[in-house]
Enzyme design. Structure first.
Site, PDB file in Angstrom:
ATOM      1  N   ARG A   1      -8.469  73.821  -7.409  1.00 15.52           N
ATOM      2  CA  ARG A   1      -9.349  72.680  -7.638  1.00 15.52           C
ATOM      3  C   ARG A   1      -8.897  71.915  -8.882  1.00 15.52           C
ATOM      4  O   ARG A   1      -8.709  72.496  -9.948  1.00 15.52           O
ATOM      5  CB  ARG A   1     -10.752  73.247  -7.852  1.00 15.52           C
TER       6      ARG A   1
ATOM      7  N   TYR B   1     -22.058  69.056 -19.617  1.00  9.30           N
ATOM      8  CA  TYR B   1     -20.764  69.555 -20.125  1.00  9.30           C
ATOM      9  C   TYR B   1     -19.570  69.289 -19.215  1.00  9.30           C
ATOM     10  O   TYR B   1     -18.455  69.669 -19.549  1.00  9.30           O
ATOM     11  CB  TYR B   1     -20.850  71.062 -20.413  1.00  9.30           C
ATOM     12  N   LYS B   2     -19.798  68.647 -18.050  1.00 12.64           N
ATOM     13  CA  LYS B   2     -18.641  68.395 -17.168  1.00 12.64           C
ATOM     14  C   LYS B   2     -18.037  67.040 -17.522  1.00 12.64           C
ATOM     15  O   LYS B   2     -17.454  66.890 -18.589  1.00 12.64           O
ATOM     16  CB  LYS B   2     -19.067  68.497 -15.716  1.00 12.64           C
TER      17      LYS B   2
ATOM     18  N   ASP C   1     -28.392  66.701  -7.049  1.00 14.75           N
ATOM     19  CA  ASP C   1     -27.689  67.404  -8.117  1.00 14.75           C
ATOM     20  C   ASP C   1     -26.438  66.584  -8.425  1.00 14.75           C
ATOM     21  O   ASP C   1     -25.506  66.518  -7.610  1.00 14.75           O
ATOM     22  CB  ASP C   1     -27.329  68.822  -7.659  1.00 14.75           C
TER      23      ASP C   1
ATOM     24  N   PHE D   1     -23.913  74.277  -4.501  1.00 18.96           N
ATOM     25  CA  PHE D   1     -23.556  75.228  -5.558  1.00 18.96           C
ATOM     26  C   PHE D   1     -24.555  76.390  -5.513  1.00 18.96           C
ATOM     27  O   PHE D   1     -25.740  76.182  -5.258  1.00 18.96           O
ATOM     28  CB  PHE D   1     -23.613  74.502  -6.907  1.00 18.96           C
TER      29      PHE D   1
END
Ligand SMILES: Cc1ncc(COP(=O)(O)O)c(C=O)c1O
Length: 411
Positions: free
Chosen positions: A370, A221-222, A196, A124
């Site tokens: 996605r 938050y995912k 990560d 990322f």
């Protein structure tokens, strides 16, 4: 056929009841929980209580009376249960980018004399930018080596590597890498490993202690569904805590924060990974969100997630054939995280048209559609509905309508 299979799979789902722990809008199939998790039903009452009773009435007394002071470590332990970390190794606070910077810099300082920081060219962006910044600060050479080649590089020239910083799940394609193998390869070379977990925590079983991981960070938050801007977490293995030299020596990480000493003395244990006053409303929301996992075995989450992603691939094979899509996500279950990505040259308008029909996924430039699958609240019927809508859009060219052509700032 597919409809019947979806019904059979859903009726045999041992964690189907967990869907009731989330508030989902009607007629929406939410396939973007890998960006922002859905709202857990426990959160509004917890936030309401934090606002009106804890803040409004108890005021400053809440630091003790309502457990505000201990919230970062208490919530860290709750996340630790989902990522295979025994208590006292996870702390919550600040954003993933900040946690990443601090833990990566501290890790690299634990291997003085080693001049290379290994990271993934497909990591990322924030991970790559932070690795470059750490490299500039410490005078390290940042080498970008794809995850599947990292073990080979570590075997050949690992004696120069301070830290290997990777993610178990590719955020674009959803490909899953072997965390244990890469951790072992890094340790065999005398290097540390930094993970990560943004696209893995809460989505699949992670065994940080068992594989001997050194450091890890992840989003709140995912999949963990802690809400927009939820604070992130950092894992510091017990054995590294004493040597952890925090780059941001804030007063909450001090051994005696209320002694108000002018000299920094780090607290023992995971507490030294704290910095300053945490975003308590968000932290309380995250802590409440994590109760959605109560009594839920991560092995069951993984089994359902693989069933959902596998069924999505099966539906895509059956319904999207000849419409210009290619599968970007590996088909072998062992190489698949909890998302499926399809390639198509018109990815953005297709996703925009899907969203207009209540099927929410996202896209990553230039050509990836996605779809994230949170096994806690999705069904196989949702999966079939999503692929059917995508087929309908692609066959009728509904995505070519003018309103689906303009990409907004956030996609
Ligand atoms: C893999 C990964 N790492 C780091 C981040 C950055 O997180 P934050 O914006 O919370 O700092 C993200 C955000 O989507 C991510 O997907």
């Amino acid at each position: 056929m597919l409809k019947q299979r979806a019904a059979e799979l859903d009726s045999a789902d041992p964690i189907a009841h967990v869907r009731d722990r989330f508030t989902l809008p009607e007629r929406v199939v939410y396939l973007d929980g890998n960006s922002l998790g859905a709202l857990p039903t426990a959160v509004p009452a917890a936030v309401e209580d934090a606002l009106h009773r804890q803040w409004g009435t108890d005021l400053i007394r809440s630091w003790n009376a309502n457990g505000w002071w201990d919230a970062p470590v208490r919530t860290g332990d709750a996340i630790g249960r989902l990522v295979g970390a025994a208590p006292g190794q996870v702390v919550v606070g600040d954003s993933t980018s900040v946690q990443l910077f601090n833990t990566l810099l501290a890790a690299a300082r634990m291997r003085p004399g080693r001049r290379v920081l290994l990271t993934d060219p497909d990591h990322f962006p924030t991970d790559q930018y932070v690795a470059d910044s750490v490299g500039r600060l410490l005078g390290l050479d940042v080498r970008r080596v794809p995850a599947r080649e990292a073990a080979g590089v570590l075997a050949a020239e690992g004696d120069r590597v301070a830290v290997a910083a990777y993610a178990p799940v590719d955020y674009r394609t959803g490909e899953l890498y072997d965390m244990a193998a890469l951790t072992t390869a890094a340790h065999a070379a005398g290097a540390l490993v930094h993970w990560d977990l943004c696209h893995a925590a809460g989505a699949l079983p992670i065994e940080l202690d068992a594989i001997g991981a050194d450091f890890a960070v992840g989003c709140g938050y995912k999949y963990l569904s802690g809400g927009p801007g939820a604070p992130a977490f950092a894992y510091l293995a017990h054995r590294h805590q004493e040597d952890f030299d925090h780059p941001v020596t804030g007063w909450h990480g001090h051994a005696q924060p209320f002694a108000m000493s002018g000299t920094y003395a780090p607290a023992p244990g995971i507490t030294r990974a704290r910095i300053g006053t945490p975003p308590l409303l968000s932290l309380i929301a995250l802590e409440a969100a994590l109760t959605a996992y109560d009594g839920v075995d991560m092995a069951a989450v993984r089994a359902k997630s693989l069933s959902l992603t596998g069924f999505f691939q099966e539906c895509a094979d059956a319904l999207l054939d000849g419409l210009g899509f290619t599968m970007a996500t590996p088909r072998e279950p062992a190489r698949r995280g909890s998302q499926v990505a399809l390639r198509h040259p018109e990815a953005y308008p297709l996703v925009a048209a899907l969203t207009a029909r209540g099927v929410i996924g996202d896209m990553r430039a230039p050509d990836l559609l996605r779809f994230g699958f949170n096994a806690l609240y999705l069904t196989h019927a949702d999966v079939l509905h999503a692929v059917r809508e995508l087929r309908d859009i692609a066959t009728t060219a509904a995505h070519r309508a003018p309103e689906f052509q303009q990409r907004p700032t956030v996609t």
